[in-house]
Structures are given as structure tokens and as C-alpha cells.
Design a protein around this motif. Structure first.
Motif, short mmCIF file in Angstrom:
data_model
loop_
_atom_site.label_atom_id
_atom_site.label_comp_id
_atom_site.label_asym_id
_atom_site.label_seq_id
_atom_site.Cartn_x
_atom_site.Cartn_y
_atom_site.Cartn_z
N VAL A 1 0.86 -1.17 0.00
CA VAL A 1 0.00 0.00 0.00
C VAL A 1 0.90 1.23 0.00
CG1 VAL A 1 -1.80 1.25 1.23
CG2 VAL A 1 -1.77 -1.25 1.28
N ILE A 2 0.75 2.06 -1.02
CA ILE A 2 1.56 3.27 -1.15
C ILE A 2 0.65 4.47 -0.90
CG2 ILE A 2 2.99 4.67 -2.67
CD1 ILE A 2 3.67 2.06 -4.18
N LYS A 3 0.98 5.26 0.12
CA LYS A 3 0.18 6.43 0.46
C LYS A 3 1.05 7.68 0.32
CE LYS A 3 -2.03 3.75 4.07
NZ LYS A 3 -2.09 3.57 5.52
N SER B 1 5.23 16.27 -2.09
CA SER B 1 6.36 15.57 -2.69
C SER B 1 5.85 14.29 -3.34
CB SER B 1 7.42 15.27 -1.64
OG SER B 1 6.94 14.36 -0.69
N ASN B 2 6.65 13.72 -4.22
CA ASN B 2 6.16 12.58 -4.98
C ASN B 2 7.27 11.56 -5.24
OD1 ASN B 2 4.11 11.16 -6.18
ND2 ASN B 2 4.36 12.16 -8.16
N GLU C 1 4.36 8.59 2.48
CA GLU C 1 5.18 9.77 2.25
C GLU C 1 4.35 10.99 2.63
OE1 GLU C 1 7.51 12.06 -1.38
OE2 GLU C 1 6.38 10.25 -1.80
N SER C 2 4.95 11.88 3.40
CA SER C 2 4.26 13.11 3.78
C SER C 2 5.30 14.23 3.88
CB SER C 2 3.52 12.94 5.12
OG SER C 2 4.43 12.63 6.15
N THR C 3 4.83 15.42 4.11
CA THR C 3 5.73 16.56 4.29
C THR C 3 5.30 17.36 5.51
OG1 THR C 3 4.41 17.93 2.81
CG2 THR C 3 6.29 16.80 1.83
N GLN D 1 8.90 13.39 4.79
CA GLN D 1 8.94 12.35 5.81
C GLN D 1 8.54 11.03 5.14
OE1 GLN D 1 5.98 14.42 8.26
NE2 GLN D 1 7.53 14.50 9.87
N ALA D 2 9.23 9.96 5.49
CA ALA D 2 8.94 8.66 4.91
C ALA D 2 8.66 7.68 6.04
CB ALA D 2 10.12 8.17 4.08
#
Length: 155
Positions: free
Chosen positions: A43-45, A50-51, A98-100, A121-122
């Protein structure tokens, strides 16, 4: 791994997260035989602007995770034996997030002092079960790891 050569540092970070999330603390004194499934969901969120996480497919992340897990297991005297395992390890899912976040440069010596930057952030989380084949005793397990960019190099 072939598919990460020449890729962004964050992709390499995800691969490192895979390996460190599966860390087994101490090599076993005797070999233990296990079976491990490789058909778990990925599952990729992406919860940010960012990408980096979309640079590879679910299959790429699954392959990298399994490869690093197998290296870690072999190092710790755990033999993958799908024909006659002592334990069955079921990986249910691998979740990549992945978030920022916004942060302000706080270095009076820097020309960027006071500027606001968006930092990536990963996160990785994986979970599953381990079943002892001799008596079918089952236990749940999970592993997670986060990695955040920093505005300083004071690490």
C-alpha cells in the motif's frame, strides 16, 4: 539492487527502511527453517506535495523488501524452506507513507535563516503472523520505521 541505481535519495531511503525494519537482533545458534510468502499487498500512500514514493511500482517495493528480508534471515541462520518449514511467516502487508511538514531554518549564520522549507517524511510499516508448524501456535508481528528530512546536518 538494479532498479535503484541512479534514483533519488528518498527511493534509496525506502530501501534502507526495508532492511532496518526487518532487523533481527541476534543471530540464532542453530538454523531454523521457515516459509515466507511473497504475495503480500503493498500500500503506497502519498499525503503530501512531494512525490518520491511513486517513482517505483508496488512490485518494485515488494521485490526490494523480500530481497532485503532474505539477506537478513540468511545472516541470522534462518533458512527459507517452503517444503518443510518449522515456522510459517506470513507477511500481510507492506505500507509505505510519504508526507511533508513545514519547518523554519533556525540558524542565524545561514543566509536562509527564517525561511520556511517543506521537508519530506517517509514511513514504512509491515505486519503479519508467525505460525509454528508443530502445534499451529500463531503470533502476530509488526515492524515500522520512520525517516524524516532535517534542516541541519547536525546528526
Amino acid at each position: 539492487m538494479k532498479f535503484i541505481k541512479g534514483k533519488s535519495p528518498l527511493v534509496v531511503l525506502f530501501i534502507i527502511l526495508f532492511a532496518t525494519s526487518c532487523y533481527i537482533s541476534k543471530p540464532l545458534a542453530v538454523e531454523v527453517r521457515v516459509s515466507v510468502n511473497t504475495n503480500f499487498s503493498v500500500v503506497i500512500k502519498n499525503e503530501s506535495n512531494s512525490n518520491f514514493v511513486s517513482k517505483h511500482s508496488e512490485a518494485d517495493y515488494r521485490t526490494a523488501y523480500v530481497n532485503e528480508l532474505m539477506k537478513e534471515l540468511a545472516f541470522n541462520h534462518i533458512v527459507v524452506d517452503n517444503a518443510a518449514p518449522e515456522f510459517m511467516v506470513e507477511i500481510i502487508s507492506l505500507d509505505l507513507t510519504e508526507s511533508t511538514k513545514l519547518d523554519t531554518v533556525k540558524d542565524v549564520k545561514s543566509k536562509d535563516n527564517g525561511l520556511v522549507r517543506e521537508l519530506t517524511q517517509a514511513g514504512l510499516k509491515t505486519h503479519g503472523t508467525v505460525t509454528r508448524t508443530s502445534d499451529s501456535a500463531t503470533h502476530k508481528w509488526e515492524a515500522d520505521k520512520d525517516k524524516n528530512e532535517s534542516l541541519t546536518n547536525n546528526r
